[in-house]
Scaffold this active site. Structure first.
Site, PDB file in Angstrom:
ATOM      1  N   HIS A   1       5.879  13.948 -21.444  1.00  0.00           N
ATOM      2  CA  HIS A   1       6.297  13.001 -22.477  1.00  0.00           C
ATOM      3  C   HIS A   1       6.517  13.678 -23.840  1.00  0.00           C
ATOM      4  O   HIS A   1       7.138  13.107 -24.710  1.00  0.00           O
ATOM      5  CB  HIS A   1       5.329  11.810 -22.575  1.00  0.00           C
ATOM      6  CG  HIS A   1       4.074  12.097 -23.349  1.00  0.00           C
ATOM      7  ND1 HIS A   1       2.961  12.654 -22.772  1.00  0.00           N
ATOM      8  CD2 HIS A   1       3.748  11.896 -24.640  1.00  0.00           C
ATOM      9  CE1 HIS A   1       2.009  12.777 -23.687  1.00  0.00           C
ATOM     10  NE2 HIS A   1       2.464  12.331 -24.846  1.00  0.00           N
TER      11      HIS A   1
ATOM     12  N   HIS B   1       2.318  20.186 -22.089  1.00  0.00           N
ATOM     13  CA  HIS B   1       2.746  19.872 -23.458  1.00  0.00           C
ATOM     14  C   HIS B   1       2.845  21.114 -24.359  1.00  0.00           C
ATOM     15  O   HIS B   1       3.842  21.323 -25.040  1.00  0.00           O
ATOM     16  CB  HIS B   1       1.780  18.882 -24.110  1.00  0.00           C
ATOM     17  CG  HIS B   1       1.568  17.634 -23.314  1.00  0.00           C
ATOM     18  ND1 HIS B   1       2.541  17.075 -22.520  1.00  0.00           N
ATOM     19  CD2 HIS B   1       0.484  16.814 -23.194  1.00  0.00           C
ATOM     20  CE1 HIS B   1       2.059  15.982 -21.950  1.00  0.00           C
ATOM     21  NE2 HIS B   1       0.814  15.807 -22.336  1.00  0.00           N
TER      22      HIS B   1
ATOM     23  N   ASP C   1       0.863  -1.177   0.000  1.00  0.00           N
ATOM     24  CA  ASP C   1       0.000   0.000   0.000  1.00  0.00           C
ATOM     25  C   ASP C   1       0.905   1.234   0.000  1.00  0.00           C
ATOM     26  O   ASP C   1       1.857   1.306   0.782  1.00  0.00           O
ATOM     27  CB  ASP C   1      -0.856  -0.053   1.287  1.00  0.00           C
ATOM     28  CG  ASP C   1      -1.930   1.013   1.282  1.00  0.00           C
ATOM     29  OD1 ASP C   1      -1.592   2.178   0.987  1.00  0.00           O
ATOM     30  OD2 ASP C   1      -3.090   0.678   1.560  1.00  0.00           O
TER      31      ASP C   1
ATOM     32  N   LYS D   1       9.728  13.247 -27.447  1.00  0.00           N
ATOM     33  CA  LYS D   1       9.516  13.115 -28.897  1.00  0.00           C
ATOM     34  C   LYS D   1      10.723  13.681 -29.643  1.00  0.00           C
ATOM     35  O   LYS D   1      11.160  14.802 -29.367  1.00  0.00           O
ATOM     36  CB  LYS D   1       8.240  13.874 -29.313  1.00  0.00           C
ATOM     37  CG  LYS D   1       6.961  13.301 -28.709  1.00  0.00           C
ATOM     38  CD  LYS D   1       5.748  14.074 -29.186  1.00  0.00           C
ATOM     39  CE  LYS D   1       4.500  13.752 -28.386  1.00  0.00           C
ATOM     40  NZ  LYS D   1       3.881  12.483 -28.666  1.00  0.00           N
TER      41      LYS D   1
ATOM     42  N   GLU E   1      -6.281  16.154 -31.744  1.00  0.00           N
ATOM     43  CA  GLU E   1      -6.401  14.701 -31.603  1.00  0.00           C
ATOM     44  C   GLU E   1      -7.707  14.236 -32.217  1.00  0.00           C
ATOM     45  O   GLU E   1      -8.697  14.994 -32.219  1.00  0.00           O
ATOM     46  CB  GLU E   1      -6.399  14.306 -30.125  1.00  0.00           C
ATOM     47  CG  GLU E   1      -5.142  14.701 -29.393  1.00  0.00           C
ATOM     48  CD  GLU E   1      -5.168  14.165 -27.975  1.00  0.00           C
ATOM     49  OE1 GLU E   1      -4.757  13.016 -27.785  1.00  0.00           O
ATOM     50  OE2 GLU E   1      -5.628  14.883 -27.076  1.00  0.00           O
TER      51      GLU E   1
HETATM   52  C1  BG6 Z   1      -1.640  13.200 -22.320  1.00  0.00           C
HETATM   53  C2  BG6 Z   1      -3.042  13.675 -22.069  1.00  0.00           C
HETATM   54  O1  BG6 Z   1      -0.745  13.827 -21.436  1.00  0.00           O
HETATM   55  O2  BG6 Z   1      -1.270  13.533 -23.667  1.00  0.00           O
HETATM   56  C3  BG6 Z   1      -3.993  13.026 -23.054  1.00  0.00           C
HETATM   57  O3  BG6 Z   1      -3.424  13.355 -20.737  1.00  0.00           O
HETATM   58  C4  BG6 Z   1      -3.540  13.277 -24.471  1.00  0.00           C
HETATM   59  O4  BG6 Z   1      -5.313  13.504 -22.859  1.00  0.00           O
HETATM   60  C5  BG6 Z   1      -2.078  12.909 -24.657  1.00  0.00           C
HETATM   61  O5  BG6 Z   1      -4.339  12.481 -25.321  1.00  0.00           O
HETATM   62  C6  BG6 Z   1      -1.567  13.361 -26.011  1.00  0.00           C
HETATM   63  O6  BG6 Z   1      -0.297  12.839 -26.218  1.00  0.00           O
HETATM   64  P1  BG6 Z   1       0.227  12.512 -27.687  1.00  0.00           P
HETATM   65  O7  BG6 Z   1       1.634  12.054 -27.489  1.00  0.00           O
HETATM   66  O8  BG6 Z   1      -0.688  11.463 -28.253  1.00  0.00           O
HETATM   67  O9  BG6 Z   1       0.127  13.798 -28.452  1.00  0.00           O
END
Ligand code: BG6
Length: 518
Positions: free
Chosen positions: A207, A269, A117, A211, A245
């Site tokens: 993330h 992002h 936990d 890229k 998206e």
């Molecule tokens: C994530 C978001 O951090 O990034 C998602 O929580 C989103 O909602 C995603 O879809 C988009 O990432 P990528 O790499 O597909 O552009």
């Protein structure tokens, strides 16, 4: 981007296809907190598999999943394997070939499971025992848990003495997003983390920085004198940053209802993309120099008053529509979404960066779900050339020049400019010159997390967010969050469209338009 003219790679370009091999990372025990969550099976394990394929994981590195459900080492590894094979099958590929037997065997042999936990001291005692039994004292604690546990896990790791480093043993914490839900909560989380460790031990993930195309922005900008010569308000009219998206909220209705697109995509992002485009040249590519410049430029985003924030933002929510000729439901019909929800699934903003380079250059940002195309790009729009010589030229309207940095899909960079159409008269044609990654480089399948995990193992923080960068991002977004509490409403757009009409009006009132989603 479909109609990019292919640049035929030369023989020299063929030689560039294979890249120089990076050194194997030092050994470490990698604890994945939140082992049963989506991120681990979808992205982290496939990334570790790719790192092993590329010879970047030391033989002594172990991966230990930590979560509260009972499971065994075998059971945990079986679950991961089944998921990866199912995924391949769902994409029409062979289950058997989804994993290379030898490589997966090697990775599987290093995967362990620890039931615990997150809020109990016994868990951290067990983590300590696992480190003591390992071939290395280095440890990376990866928080892939729900965000509400970030502070608690960090504090308990600290209390158990697991974050104390020695010269021959590092201890690092990787924190996923969302990092806070507004400025105050991000500051509070930073304080909790920094009360238990030093900034140099914290790796805040975004993330987008994993890229290749995002990393390439800095390399292209700063290794080519060409770009720097026009990269300023003398030549650039405005900048558009788009992350469109086609997917909806999928199974994340719960999370999305509390979060919305502004929080989910913008301070992290989209601001990372803005920072890469707008930052000043760092003194070197080391973590301190790069992160100093990024924090500075995000800190230079102008804070807006409530009136300005309302006038410079558009919120949209997808309604039922059609995508790829199939009907799709609206956001309010999605699972675990309030049928009267006011949560935004689209946002467009107009921002200003108040420094000498960018004074007077608007940055228009837009991002949304269920849009007509998946298209993440930065469009740099140049000022109009003077018309004098072309008053009598046959063309309806001279388009401005664009530099498009295509982040995904069809990664590359494109220049849109004019050329003379062959013939006796002076006639202009809009043409495009481009660089497609796939023409020049062999890209191995990757998730984007490989670089980030590797960097956390070797101790390179360049691609991670520092506390000040995160807080500056929230500081710039906070006026919009506050203003939306006070007025305005979410605007509906049909799934499969380019977004709400208000987003077009945001640019039209400045005499501009969005670069089309392709
Ligand atoms: C994530 C978001 O951090 O990034 C998602 O929580 C989103 O909602 C995603 O879809 C988009 O990432 P990528 O790499 O597909 O552009």
């Amino acid at each position: 981007m479909t109609d990019s003219p292919a640049v035929t790679p030369s023989t020299a370009a063929q030689e560039r296809r294979s890249c120089t091999k990076a050194p194997t990372a030092p050994p470490a025990t990698l604890f994945l907190f939140g082992a049963n969550g989506d991120l681990v099976k979808r992205l982290l394990i496939p990334s570790l598999y790719n790192l092993l394929r590329d010879g970047l994981l030391d033989d002594r590195t172990q991966i230990i999943g930590v979560d509260h459900n009972p499971n065994s080492d075998e059971g945990f590894a079986d679950r991961l394997e089944a998921f990866i094979r199912d995924q391949a099958e769902a994409k029409g590929k062979s289950r058997d070939e989804a994993l290379d037997a030898d490589l997966w065997g090697q990775l599987r042999g290093r995967i362990r499971y620890l039931q615990g936990d997150f809020l109990e001291d016994a868990t951290y005692q067990a983590v300590g025992e696992r480190i003591a039994q390992a071939d290395t004292d280095n440890a990376v604690f990866y928080l892939a848990t729900a965000a509400r546990f970030f502070g608690d896990v960090a504090e308990r790791l600290g209390k158990a003495g697991l974050l104390e480093e020695r010269e021959d043993a590092y201890r690092r914490l990787v924190v996923e997003k969302p990092f806070g839900a507004d400025l105050a909560s991000a500051q509070a989380l930073n304080q909790r983390l920094l009360a238990n460790m030093e900034e140099k031990q914290i790796y805040r993930i975004d993330h987008y920085l994993g890229k290749e195309t995002v990393q390439n922005i800095l390399v292209s900008r700063f290794s080519n004198a060409l770009f720097e010569s026009f990269w300023n308000n003398h030549y650039i009219d405005h900048v558009q940053i788009t992350a469109a998206e086609t997917v909806g909220v999928e199974s994340r209705g719960d999370f999305y209802e509390k979060t919305g697109t502004l929080r989910d995509m913008v301070p992290n992002h989209l601001f990372q993309l803005l920072a890469m485009v707008a930052m000043e040249p760092p003194a070197s590519f080391n973590a301190t120099s790069v992160r100093d410049e990024k924090a500075k430029v995000v800190g230079a985003i102008r804070p807006q008053t409530t009136e300005e924030a309302l006038a410079n933002s558009v919120r949209g929510q997808y309604a039922a529509g059609t995508m790829n000729d199939k009907p799709v439901k609206g956001y309010r019909e999605e699972e675990r979404v309030d049928p009267e929800s006011q949560t935004e699934t689209y946002v467009a903003l107009k921002l200003f960066v108040d420094n000498w380079r960018w004074a007077g250059v608007p940055f228009y940002l837009r991002t949304g779900k269920r849009l007509t195309a998946r298209d993440t790009e930065i469009a740099i729009c140049f000022k109009h050339a003077p018309y004098a010589q072309f008053r009598d030229t046959k063309i309806d309207r001279m388009r401005p020049n664009y530099l498009i940095i295509q982040i995904q899909p069809d990664e590359g960079m494109w220049f849109d400019f004019h050329a003379k159409r062959p013939g006796p008269l002076v006639e202009l044609e809009n043409i495009r010159m481009g660089f497609a990654y796939s023409d020049f480089f062999e890209m191995q399948p990757s998730t984007g997390y490989e670089t980030l995990i590797y960097d956390s193992l070797i101790g390179d923080q360049t691609l991670f967010q520092r506390a000040d960068n995160i807080e500056n991002g929230w500081r710039a977004v906070q006026p919009f969050l506050d203003a939306w509490q006070q007025g305005g409403a979410v605007e509906s757009y049909a799934a499969g469209s380019a977004g709400p009409a208000g987003a077009d009006e945001l640019l039209q009132k400045d005499g501009r338009s969005w670069h089309p989603l392709t």
